[in-house]
Motif scaffolding. Structure first.
Motif, mmCIF file in Angstrom:
data_model
loop_
_atom_site.group_PDB
_atom_site.id
_atom_site.type_symbol
_atom_site.label_atom_id
_atom_site.label_comp_id
_atom_site.label_asym_id
_atom_site.label_seq_id
_atom_site.Cartn_x
_atom_site.Cartn_y
_atom_site.Cartn_z
ATOM 1 N N ASP A 84 -9.321 -50.349 -33.059
ATOM 2 C CA ASP A 84 -8.766 -50.046 -34.367
ATOM 3 C C ASP A 84 -8.380 -48.589 -34.483
ATOM 4 N N HIS A 85 -7.176 -48.341 -34.969
ATOM 5 C CA HIS A 85 -6.593 -47.062 -35.361
ATOM 6 C C HIS A 85 -6.662 -45.959 -34.319
ATOM 7 N N SER A 86 -7.175 -46.256 -33.085
ATOM 8 C CA SER A 86 -7.286 -45.181 -32.114
ATOM 9 C C SER A 86 -5.938 -44.740 -31.582
ATOM 10 N N LEU A 87 -5.083 -45.701 -31.202
ATOM 11 C CA LEU A 87 -3.810 -45.319 -30.594
ATOM 12 C C LEU A 87 -2.896 -44.661 -31.591
ATOM 13 N N VAL A 88 -2.834 -45.195 -32.801
ATOM 14 C CA VAL A 88 -1.962 -44.572 -33.789
ATOM 15 C C VAL A 88 -2.378 -43.143 -34.038
ATOM 16 N N ARG A 89 -3.680 -42.854 -34.036
ATOM 17 C CA ARG A 89 -4.115 -41.480 -34.253
ATOM 18 C C ARG A 89 -3.910 -40.643 -33.010
ATOM 19 N N ALA A 90 -3.893 -41.283 -31.837
ATOM 20 C CA ALA A 90 -3.620 -40.539 -30.623
ATOM 21 C C ALA A 90 -2.180 -40.108 -30.565
ATOM 22 N N ILE A 91 -1.277 -40.984 -30.979
ATOM 23 C CA ILE A 91 0.120 -40.689 -30.836
ATOM 24 C C ILE A 91 0.742 -40.160 -32.087
ATOM 25 N N LEU A 92 0.013 -40.300 -33.211
ATOM 26 C CA LEU A 92 0.524 -39.720 -34.439
ATOM 27 C C LEU A 92 -0.122 -38.424 -34.763
ATOM 28 N N PRO A 93 -1.128 -38.389 -34.493
ATOM 29 C CA PRO A 93 -1.671 -37.187 -35.001
ATOM 30 C C PRO A 93 -0.626 -36.221 -34.701
ATOM 31 N N ARG A 129 -10.705 -29.841 -27.080
ATOM 32 C CA ARG A 129 -9.488 -29.092 -26.809
ATOM 33 C C ARG A 129 -8.918 -29.552 -25.473
ATOM 34 N N ALA A 130 -7.594 -29.657 -25.408
ATOM 35 C CA ALA A 130 -6.918 -30.067 -24.179
ATOM 36 C C ALA A 130 -5.750 -29.129 -23.922
ATOM 37 N N GLU A 131 -5.545 -28.811 -22.654
ATOM 38 C CA GLU A 131 -4.446 -27.924 -22.266
ATOM 39 C C GLU A 131 -3.856 -28.416 -20.953
ATOM 40 N N ALA A 164 12.232 -42.710 -22.435
ATOM 41 C CA ALA A 164 11.388 -41.608 -21.983
ATOM 42 C C ALA A 164 10.067 -42.185 -21.493
ATOM 43 N N THR A 165 9.517 -41.644 -20.427
ATOM 44 C CA THR A 165 8.165 -41.974 -19.994
ATOM 45 C C THR A 165 7.326 -40.719 -20.118
ATOM 46 N N PHE A 166 6.041 -40.887 -20.446
ATOM 47 C CA PHE A 166 5.227 -39.722 -20.800
ATOM 48 C C PHE A 166 3.744 -40.068 -20.729
ATOM 49 N N TRP A 167 2.907 -39.042 -20.869
ATOM 50 C CA TRP A 167 1.460 -39.177 -20.969
ATOM 51 C C TRP A 167 1.023 -38.877 -22.404
ATOM 52 N N THR A 168 -0.054 -39.531 -22.854
ATOM 53 C CA THR A 168 -0.657 -39.197 -24.141
ATOM 54 C C THR A 168 -2.157 -39.445 -24.060
ATOM 55 N N ILE A 169 -2.927 -38.839 -24.958
ATOM 56 C CA ILE A 169 -4.393 -38.929 -24.941
ATOM 57 C C ILE A 169 -4.876 -39.782 -26.104
ATOM 58 N N ARG A 170 -5.812 -40.695 -25.835
ATOM 59 C CA ARG A 170 -6.489 -41.437 -26.894
ATOM 60 C C ARG A 170 -7.700 -40.627 -27.342
ATOM 61 N N PRO A 171 -7.765 -40.229 -28.611
ATOM 62 C CA PRO A 171 -8.863 -39.369 -29.051
ATOM 63 C C PRO A 171 -10.241 -40.018 -28.953
ATOM 64 N N ASP A 172 -10.337 -41.339 -29.121
ATOM 65 C CA ASP A 172 -11.667 -41.963 -29.157
ATOM 66 C C ASP A 172 -12.328 -41.985 -27.791
ATOM 67 N N THR A 173 -11.539 -42.121 -26.708
ATOM 68 C CA THR A 173 -12.098 -42.204 -25.359
ATOM 69 C C THR A 173 -11.672 -41.049 -24.454
ATOM 70 N N LEU A 174 -10.672 -40.280 -24.891
ATOM 71 C CA LEU A 174 -10.047 -39.217 -24.097
ATOM 72 C C LEU A 174 -9.348 -39.779 -22.864
#
Length: 226
Positions: free
Chosen positions: A7-16, A93-95, A142-152
Motif C-alpha cells: 500500500d502507497h509505497s510506490l506512489v510515495r517513492a515515485i511521487l514524492p 539520505r541517498a546520493e 524512458a528507462t530509469f531507476w527509482t527507490i521505494r522508501p519503505d524497503t529502500l
C-alpha cells in the motif's frame, strides 16, 4: 521487485508520487507551491509540494504530515540526491556517485549504510518531476531507476507516453498527456500506473494506480490548485 506492491509505497517513492511527489512546470518561477489530494478507497489526505531552483539544481519537497520527501534534481529531471524523513525514527539520505547509489541514515530506527550498484540509466525521484521533463522534451519512452522508501529497494522501470486525453471537469477540463510506467524487464506486464501532465504547461495533474494484491483499492492523486 515483488509482483505485488505494498500500500502507497510506490506512489510515495515515485511521487514524492514517489511522489513524490510534485512537479516543476516548463515556465515556472524559481519557487512554486502546489497542493494535491491523494485518495485510496475511502481514505484521503492533502499534501503540499514545492520546488525551488538555484544554481545547484531544482529542489522538490513534498510534505505529508509526519513524512517529508526532498530531492535535488537537474533541470532535465535526473536526480542527484534524495532525503526521506519520517518522524521519529526514519531519516534516510541517498546520493548518486557514478553507477551506484549511496544510502545512509536510519530506517525504522535501524542504521543504514549501504552502497547499491546500478547502471548508466538515470535516477528519477520524484517521477512527477522527472517524467514531466520527459514530456517537455517530447520523448516517447524512458528507462530509469527509482527507490521505494519503505524497503529502500532500487527498482528499474520504464515510462512510455500514450497520447493525450481530455481531463474531467473536476480536473479543470483540460487536455493532458498520459504517461504509463511499468517495471522494466520480464515483470513489465504485472503492474502499471498512469500519470497525466497538462498540455498547456506540462504541470503534473493526476495519477492512478493500485499498490497491492488483487482487491486493493485504487490510489489516485489530483491537483487541487490550478
Amino acid at each position: 521487485m515483488k509482483t505485488n506492491l505494498p500500500d502507497h509505497s510506490l506512489v510515495r517513492a515515485i511521487l514524492p508520487f514517489g511522489l513524490l511527489m510534485l512537479l516543476l512546470a516548463v515556465a515556472s518561477p524559481a519557487s512554486q507551491l502546489l497542493r494535491y489530494r491523494e485518495q485510496t478507497g475511502e481514505s484521503s489526505f492533502t499534501f503540499l509540494w514545492r520546488s525551488e531552483q538555484d544554481r545547484t539544481g531544482v529542489t522538490i519537497t513534498q510534505d505529508q504530515g509526519d513524512e517529508t520527501y526532498s530531492s535535488v534534481c537537474t533541470p532535465e529531471g535526473t536526480t542527484l540526491s534524495w532525503r526521506y524523513l519520517r518522524r521519529p525514527d526514519t531519516d534516510i539520505r541517498a546520493e548518486r556517485i557514478g553507477d551506484r547509489i549511496q544510502l545512509s541514515g536510519r530506517l525504522d530506527g535501524k542504521v543504514i549504510d549501504q552502497s547499491r550498484t546500478i547502471d548508466g540509466r538515470p535516477w528519477f525521484q520524484p517521477l512527477s518531476f522527472s517524467l514531466q521533463r520527459m514530456v517537455a522534451r517530447d520523448a516517447q519512452t524512458a528507462t530509469f531507476w527509482t527507490i521505494r522508501p519503505d524497503t529502500l529497494e532500487i527498482i528499474a522501470m520504464k515510462a512510455e507516453k500514450f497520447g493525450s486525453e481530455q481531463l474531467p471537469r473536476g480536473d479543470f477540463g483540460q487536455t493532458a498527456d498520459k504517461v504509463v510506467i511499468r517495471l522494466d524487464g520480464l515483470l513489465s506486464g504485472v503492474w502499471h500506473a498512469d500519470y497525466w501532465f497538462r498540455q498547456s504547461d506540462n504541470l503534473f495533474v493526476g495519477y492512478r494506480g493500485t499498490h497491492g494484491p488483487p482487491g486493493t483499492p485504487e490510489t489516485s492523486i489530483h491537483l487541487i490548485t490550478p
